[in-house]
Design a protein around this motif. Sequence first.
Motif, short mmCIF file in Angstrom:
data_model
loop_
_atom_site.label_atom_id
_atom_site.label_comp_id
_atom_site.label_asym_id
_atom_site.label_seq_id
_atom_site.Cartn_x
_atom_site.Cartn_y
_atom_site.Cartn_z
N PRO A 36 -62.04 62.44 -18.13
CA PRO A 36 -62.45 62.86 -17.14
C PRO A 36 -61.97 64.46 -17.02
O PRO A 36 -62.91 65.31 -16.43
CB PRO A 36 -61.77 61.98 -15.88
N GLY A 37 -60.96 64.73 -17.63
CA GLY A 37 -60.33 65.94 -17.54
C GLY A 37 -61.30 67.20 -18.37
O GLY A 37 -61.52 68.18 -17.90
N THR A 38 -61.92 66.73 -19.45
CA THR A 38 -62.84 67.41 -20.28
C THR A 38 -64.19 67.66 -19.49
O THR A 38 -64.77 68.68 -19.58
CB THR A 38 -63.19 66.81 -21.63
N ALA A 39 -64.56 66.53 -18.95
CA ALA A 39 -65.84 66.76 -17.98
C ALA A 39 -65.70 67.90 -16.94
O ALA A 39 -66.51 68.47 -16.66
CB ALA A 39 -66.26 65.21 -17.35
N ALA A 40 -64.43 67.80 -16.15
CA ALA A 40 -64.08 68.49 -15.35
C ALA A 40 -64.09 70.13 -15.75
O ALA A 40 -64.54 71.02 -15.17
CB ALA A 40 -62.83 68.37 -14.46
N SER A 41 -63.46 70.32 -16.87
CA SER A 41 -63.34 71.53 -17.67
C SER A 41 -64.68 71.98 -17.79
O SER A 41 -64.96 73.46 -17.75
CB SER A 41 -62.41 71.24 -18.86
N ARG A 42 -65.63 71.17 -18.44
CA ARG A 42 -66.82 71.83 -18.94
C ARG A 42 -67.71 72.12 -17.42
O ARG A 42 -68.18 73.08 -17.76
CB ARG A 42 -67.54 70.45 -19.52
N LEU A 43 -67.40 71.39 -16.65
CA LEU A 43 -68.19 71.57 -15.30
C LEU A 43 -67.67 73.04 -14.85
O LEU A 43 -68.32 73.89 -14.47
CB LEU A 43 -67.93 70.54 -14.37
N ARG A 44 -66.28 73.22 -14.75
CA ARG A 44 -65.81 74.56 -14.28
C ARG A 44 -66.41 75.66 -15.27
O ARG A 44 -66.48 76.65 -14.56
CB ARG A 44 -64.28 74.53 -14.42
N ILE A 45 -66.26 75.59 -16.50
CA ILE A 45 -67.02 76.75 -17.32
C ILE A 45 -68.26 76.78 -17.08
O ILE A 45 -68.70 78.07 -17.17
CB ILE A 45 -66.50 76.03 -18.61
N ALA A 46 -69.18 75.74 -16.97
CA ALA A 46 -70.65 75.75 -16.80
C ALA A 46 -70.73 76.63 -15.14
O ALA A 46 -71.72 77.39 -15.27
CB ALA A 46 -71.21 74.69 -16.71
N ARG A 47 -70.02 76.41 -14.31
CA ARG A 47 -70.10 76.86 -13.10
C ARG A 47 -70.00 78.50 -13.23
O ARG A 47 -70.54 79.35 -12.78
CB ARG A 47 -69.32 76.17 -12.03
N ALA A 48 -68.82 78.71 -14.08
CA ALA A 48 -68.58 80.07 -14.19
C ALA A 48 -69.76 81.00 -14.96
O ALA A 48 -70.09 81.88 -14.54
CB ALA A 48 -67.22 80.26 -14.83
N ALA A 49 -70.16 80.19 -15.92
CA ALA A 49 -71.41 80.90 -16.76
C ALA A 49 -72.55 80.99 -15.89
O ALA A 49 -73.18 82.03 -16.01
CB ALA A 49 -71.59 79.75 -17.86
N LEU A 50 -72.77 80.11 -14.89
CA LEU A 50 -74.10 80.23 -14.06
C LEU A 50 -73.87 81.28 -12.97
O LEU A 50 -74.67 82.21 -12.73
CB LEU A 50 -74.30 78.96 -13.31
N ALA A 51 -72.51 81.46 -12.56
CA ALA A 51 -72.31 82.64 -11.62
C ALA A 51 -72.69 83.81 -12.37
O ALA A 51 -73.08 84.80 -11.59
CB ALA A 51 -70.83 82.35 -11.22
N ARG A 52 -72.09 84.02 -13.65
CA ARG A 52 -72.15 85.34 -14.45
C ARG A 52 -73.61 85.52 -14.55
O ARG A 52 -74.19 86.74 -14.45
CB ARG A 52 -71.35 85.15 -15.59
N ALA A 53 -74.29 84.64 -14.81
CA ALA A 53 -75.85 84.69 -15.08
C ALA A 53 -76.49 85.24 -14.04
O ALA A 53 -77.43 86.07 -14.13
CB ALA A 53 -76.25 83.45 -15.82
N LEU A 54 -76.19 84.58 -13.03
CA LEU A 54 -76.83 84.83 -11.61
C LEU A 54 -76.47 86.45 -11.12
O LEU A 54 -77.11 87.09 -10.82
CB LEU A 54 -76.28 84.05 -10.44
N ARG A 55 -75.37 86.77 -11.38
CA ARG A 55 -74.91 88.12 -11.14
C ARG A 55 -75.79 89.24 -11.99
O ARG A 55 -75.91 90.23 -11.52
CB ARG A 55 -73.41 88.50 -11.34
N ARG A 56 -75.95 88.78 -13.21
CA ARG A 56 -76.72 89.70 -13.99
C ARG A 56 -78.13 89.81 -13.63
O ARG A 56 -78.82 90.84 -14.05
CB ARG A 56 -76.70 89.13 -15.44
N ARG A 57 -78.77 88.82 -12.91
CA ARG A 57 -80.04 88.91 -12.56
C ARG A 57 -80.25 89.94 -11.42
O ARG A 57 -80.12 90.11 -10.46
CB ARG A 57 -80.74 87.66 -12.34
#
Length: 57
Positions: A36-57
Amino acid sequence: MLGALADLPPWQREALLAVDLPASLVQYAKARGMSPGTAASRLRIARAALARALRRR
């Protein structure tokens, strides 16, 4: 938003979409053979990546 989501790697898209499933994050992790810790970490990383991608647009 969908374009930014489509630009992410598959594992990040999967993690982001998993939070919309009726199953909990713990159940999602167990179904994929990860802690579950790995899943939570992947989710956190994915949310940050999506936020960066949205800021670039």
